[in-house]
Design an enzyme around this catalytic site. Structure first.
Site, PDB file in Angstrom:
ATOM      1  N   ASN A  11       0.871  -1.172   0.000  1.00 42.07           N
ATOM      2  CA  ASN A  11       0.000   0.000   0.000  1.00 42.07           C
ATOM      3  C   ASN A  11       0.909   1.223   0.000  1.00 42.07           C
ATOM      4  OD1 ASN A  11      -1.813   2.024   0.443  1.00 42.07           O
ATOM      5  ND2 ASN A  11      -2.695   1.142   2.303  1.00 42.07           N
ATOM      6  N   ARG A  51      -2.651  -2.082  -3.376  1.00 50.17           N
ATOM      7  CA  ARG A  51      -3.880  -1.318  -3.130  1.00 50.17           C
ATOM      8  C   ARG A  51      -3.863  -0.070  -4.004  1.00 50.17           C
ATOM      9  NH1 ARG A  51      -5.572   2.661   1.205  1.00 50.17           N
ATOM     10  NH2 ARG A  51      -7.822   2.427   1.271  1.00 50.17           N
ATOM     11  N   HIS A  78     -13.035   2.409   0.541  1.00 49.25           N
ATOM     12  CA  HIS A  78     -13.039   1.327   1.540  1.00 49.25           C
ATOM     13  C   HIS A  78     -13.730   0.082   0.985  1.00 49.25           C
ATOM     14  CE1 HIS A  78     -13.089   4.369   5.180  1.00 49.25           C
ATOM     15  NE2 HIS A  78     -11.843   4.078   4.827  1.00 49.25           N
ATOM     16  N   ARG A  99     -12.272  14.498   8.774  1.00 52.24           N
ATOM     17  CA  ARG A  99     -13.083  14.924   7.616  1.00 52.24           C
ATOM     18  C   ARG A  99     -14.509  15.228   8.044  1.00 52.24           C
ATOM     19  NH1 ARG A  99     -11.721   9.762   4.255  1.00 52.24           N
ATOM     20  NH2 ARG A  99      -9.511   9.788   4.740  1.00 52.24           N
ATOM     21  N   GLU A 149      -7.992  -5.812   5.348  1.00 59.09           N
ATOM     22  CA  GLU A 149      -7.867  -5.421   3.946  1.00 59.09           C
ATOM     23  C   GLU A 149      -6.695  -6.121   3.265  1.00 59.09           C
ATOM     24  OE1 GLU A 149      -8.508  -1.274   5.350  1.00 59.09           O
ATOM     25  OE2 GLU A 149      -9.284  -0.974   3.327  1.00 59.09           O
TER      26      GLU A 149
END
Ligand code: AMP
Length: 405
Positions: free
Chosen positions: A17, A98, A187, A248, A391
């Site tokens: 990633n 990813r 996601h 956020r 993940e």
């Protein structure tokens, strides 16, 4: 070097990633789900980079300059050589990368070739902070590990199935099409993995289940999944839309942007920074970690209390909306850092939702959950679960699906 593979005969997958200033990696045994080794290179491009490698139950940390991603991956491969596990012995059969934005083009993992690289590059305007470093990571890893297939796994792919009614923003069609403005979600790897795990854990066919998945980490998103197919999700063109997150804002009236630009004299970049990095729980209370937030609430801090209330209110609204989208709700699942660990958030979220059949058993809900756990009472109309996301394992398994290794 020995030729005994780690894990079973299918070997291992290296999951990469690659972010703007960091590279995370994990060597995964897809059969057992075990992380054979993992690590992180941070502060790439800064005078002092930081490296962490975890293998054989031990953590090695180093500080050294890491000028670029190529050097970061060289360091990682060097650590595998020096500390282990030996990558040849681990029988690496694929590298899974990813990639954040797959646009309208990718609805599943793909073997990386020139056309795929080009497409990831072309999609960069939609994810300017993520796709370019993702692609750099792919190129560097290919150069260093040329003998294994490299697979791109897109964070948006699971949401490629969203019905047009959910994916379309009600703005001028020509503008939207020209600039690829639509809901892509994010996601997706986690939502897909968790919704599939739910079926496995409950021993019920995925096709029969109407699910809501709440991925609550520092970033947070909700999805509605009907029969294993995503039909709605809260993140949009970018991961800014939807739930209140660590830093956020999630949903705001888009006119907030015009207002701040026209009346506060803020530039677009400043507003981008405000909504992505100085909003959410952090903007409301000064804290984006739930552990610290609860301490402030317990100490009577009114801003922290409001932050938690706003967070839970937004989340409850989404649960209600997705229930309506699905028509019938069988399962509600919590995952990621907050969802797996914060029993207070889980308990408070379902307060007042018993009329919808959503409730948790206080004893079953108590504490952190390291494995899939049903937390609703026996016989509840909606099964509420906590399912840890993974993940890296999901990326590893998808990479194997593509390579057929
Ligand atoms: P993630 O992005 O999935 O790694 O989640 C990170 C977030 O999970 C942190 O910012 C915390 O808010 C939350 N978190 C992690 N551990 C705990 C815990 N033990 N209790 C409550 N929240 C936690």
């Amino acid at each position: 070097m020995t030729s005994t593979p780690t894990g079973d005969a299918r070997g291992t997958v290296l999951v990469v990633n690659s972010g703007s200033s960091s590279v995370k990696y994990q060597l995964v045994d897809p059969a057992s789900g075990e992380a054979v080794a993992s690590g992180l290179v941070e502060r790439i491009g800064e005078p002092r980079g930081a490296v962490k490698h975890v293998a054989h139950g031990e953590t090695t940390r180093r500080e050294l300059p890491v000028p670029d991603h190529a050097e970061a991956l060289r360091i990682v491969l060097g650590l595998f050589d020096e500390i282990g596990p030996d990558l040849s012995a681990a029988h690496v059969v694929a590298v899974g990368h990813r990639v954040v934005q797959g646009g309208s083009r990718f609805d599943g993992p793909v073997l990386v070739d020139d056309a795929v690289e080009h497409a990831i590059e072309e999609l960069s305007p939609l994810a300017p902070l993520h796709n370019p470093p993702n692609l750099t990571g792919i190129r560097v890893a290919q150069a260093l590990l040329p003998d294994v297939p490299h697979v791109a796994v897109f964070d948006t792919a699971f949401f490629r199935t969203l019905p047009d009614a959910a994916a379309t923003y009600a703005i001028d069609t020509a503008v939207a099409e020209q600039h690829q403005v639509r809901r892509y979600g994010a996601h997706g790897t986690s939502h897909q993995y968790v919704s599939q795990q739910v079926a496995e854990v409950l021993g019920r066919p995925l096709e029969d289940l109407h699910q809501i998945v709440l991925h609550l980490g520092n970033g947070a998103s909700a999805s509605a999944v009907r029969g294993g197919v995503a039909v709605e999700t809260s993140m949009g063109l970018t991961p800014l839309e939807g739930l209140v997150m660590g830093t956020r804002s999630g949903d705001v009236d888009p006119a907030v942007v015009f207002h701040l630009h026209r009346n506060a004299g803020m530039s677009v970049d400043e507003i981008d920074d405000l909504l992505n990095r100085r909003s959410g729980l952090k903007g409301l209370s000064g804290e984006n970690d739930f552990r610290a937030l609860h301490e402030l609430v317990d100490a009577g801090d009114p801003r922290a209390r409001l932050a938690l209330d706003v967070y839970l209110h937004r989340l409850r609204k989404y649960v209600g909306a997705y229930h309506a989208v699905l028509g019938r709700l069988d399962v509600l699942t919590f995952t990621a850092g907050v969802g797996e660990n914060d029993d207070l958030v889980r308990a408070r979220l379902v307060e007042g939702l018993d009329a919808m059949g959503i409730e948790v058993d206080p004893e079953r809900n108590a504490g952190r959950k390291g494995e899939p756990t049903v937390i609703s009472p026996e016989g509840a109309r909606v099964t509420v679960l906590v399912v840890p996301t993974n993940e890296e394992l999901a990326i590893a398994r998808q990479a194997l699906d593509v390579t057929g290794a």
